[in-house]
Enzyme design. Structure first.
Site, PDB file in Angstrom:
ATOM      1  CB  SER A   1       3.990  -6.699 -23.041  1.00 31.21           C
ATOM      2  OG  SER A   1       4.657  -7.145 -24.237  1.00 31.21           O
TER       3      SER A   1
ATOM      4  CG  HIS B   1      16.962  -2.792 -22.456  1.00 34.05           C
ATOM      5  ND1 HIS B   1      16.712  -3.892 -23.348  1.00 34.05           N
ATOM      6  CD2 HIS B   1      15.813  -2.607 -22.147  1.00 34.05           C
ATOM      7  CE1 HIS B   1      15.296  -4.474 -23.650  1.00 34.05           C
ATOM      8  NE2 HIS B   1      14.728  -3.107 -22.905  1.00 34.05           N
TER       9      HIS B   1
ATOM     10  CD1 TRP C   1      10.401   6.227 -27.815  1.00 39.99           C
ATOM     11  CD2 TRP C   1      11.358   7.655 -29.064  1.00 39.99           C
ATOM     12  NE1 TRP C   1       9.394   7.404 -27.862  1.00 39.99           N
ATOM     13  CE2 TRP C   1      10.315   8.704 -28.711  1.00 39.99           C
ATOM     14  CE3 TRP C   1      12.584   9.015 -29.476  1.00 39.99           C
ATOM     15  CZ2 TRP C   1      10.413  10.061 -28.577  1.00 39.99           C
ATOM     16  CZ3 TRP C   1      11.721  10.730 -29.556  1.00 39.99           C
ATOM     17  CH2 TRP C   1      10.472  10.511 -29.270  1.00 39.99           C
ATOM     18  CE  LYS C   2      12.634  -1.278 -26.388  1.00 37.71           C
ATOM     19  NZ  LYS C   2      11.788  -3.471 -26.136  1.00 37.71           N
TER      20      LYS C   2
ATOM     21  N   GLY D   1       6.949  -0.323 -27.255  1.00 34.49           N
ATOM     22  CA  GLY D   1       6.455  -0.591 -27.929  1.00 34.49           C
ATOM     23  C   GLY D   1       5.702   0.671 -28.213  1.00 34.49           C
TER      24      GLY D   1
HETATM   25  P1  PGA Z   1       8.139  -3.487 -24.552  1.00 37.37           P
HETATM   26  O1  PGA Z   1       9.662  -2.705 -24.283  1.00 37.37           O
HETATM   27  O2  PGA Z   1       7.161  -2.366 -24.106  1.00 37.37           O
HETATM   28  O3  PGA Z   1       8.064  -3.413 -25.916  1.00 37.37           O
HETATM   29  O4  PGA Z   1       7.905  -4.183 -23.976  1.00 37.37           O
HETATM   30  C1  PGA Z   1       9.821  -2.442 -23.171  1.00 37.37           C
HETATM   31  C2  PGA Z   1      11.329  -2.163 -22.930  1.00 37.37           C
HETATM   32  O5  PGA Z   1      11.689  -3.046 -23.338  1.00 37.37           O
HETATM   33  O6  PGA Z   1      11.923  -1.535 -22.551  1.00 37.37           O
END
Ligand code: PGA
Length: 253
Positions: free
Chosen positions: A212, A94, A10-11, A234
């Protein structure tokens, strides 16, 4: 049966009440399947509260980040030892940590060891930049990051590590690697695990793909030989997308 691992990163999104509400909705929509393990990596400050809310048969939790010392005078930091009993996994290396916060392989190695010490499974993220790729250096970068991150652990400890292959240029960009690129990267990763440890570890360690991935692209990666799951940024914040991805993982042969 090959159990797939789906990690939601979820960052730095969702406030406490939003995380709790989203988890509530996810819990209703995500089926508990024996062949899929779903791991949520929310912001650190929400971990404890969400750990009381989750059904651990349905979801496990991961720390997005932690400091490598267990305790001490490190103002503002949280150690993985403090998160014992709350998380089962910890993300390490990461690309956002490597590139925005300048984490080095030495920091990453110390974090992998700290997680192992606390009996929390590290998810070590590795991946090349667009520049590395254009220079034909993908293999070297992956090997360096694996050696750098795993150098101080034993084969027994490596068994519980997860490796996330996340090409830097694919993260948050809307561009995914092709399944055949992912297949070759995963081969390189497994070869290196064999060099560092042994053939059994190379086969058993879970290797997942991230960058992505959405509901549409997930299936192709889940069907890619050698790929044991996905890490989703995302799309993990969109209920319908994430539920579809977990559903697809449950239907993967
Ligand atoms: P993303 O991020 O699916 O938005 O590209 C993946 C991640 O950073 O683990």
């Amino acid at each position: 049966m090959n159990k797939k691992l789906i990690v939601a990163n979820w960052k730095m999104n969702l406030a406490m009440h939003e995380s709790s509400l989203y988890l509530h909705k996810l819990a209703k929509a995500v089926p508990v399947k024996r062949n899929v393990e779903v791991v949520l990596a929310p912001s650190t400050f929400t971990l404890q509260s969400l750990s009381l809310q989750i059904n651990r048969r349905q979801f496990k939790l991961a720390a997005q980040n932690f400091y490598w010392r267990d305790s001490g005078a490190f103002t503002g930091e949280v150690s993985i030892a403090q998160l014992r009993g709350i998380v089962n996994y910890g993300l390490v290396g990461h690309s956002e940590r490597r590139h925005i916060f300048n984490e080095t392989d030495k920091d990453i190695r110390a974090k992998v060891q700290a997680a192992v010490r606390s009996k929390i499974d590290p998810i070590l993220c590795v991946g090349e930049t667009l520049f590395d790729r254009a220079e034909g250096e993908t293999r070297d970068v992956l090997v360096d990051q694996l050696v750098g991150g795993l150098a101080n652990i034993t084969a027994e400890e490596a068994k519980n590590c997860v490796i996330a292959y996340e090409p830097v240029w694919a993260i948050g960009s809307g561009e995914t690697a092709s399944p055949s690129d992912v297949e070759s990267a995963v081969k390189i990763i497994r070869q290196q695990l064999r060099e560092l440890f042994n053939a059994k570890i190379a086969k058993e360690v879970r290797v997942i793909y991230g960058g992505s991935v959405d509901a549409e692209s997930a299936g192709a990666f889940l069907d890619t030989p050698g790929v044991d799951g996905l890490i989703i940024g995302g799309a993990s914040l969109k209920l319908d997308q994430f539920v579809a991805i977990v559903g697809r993982a449950a239907n993967t042969k």
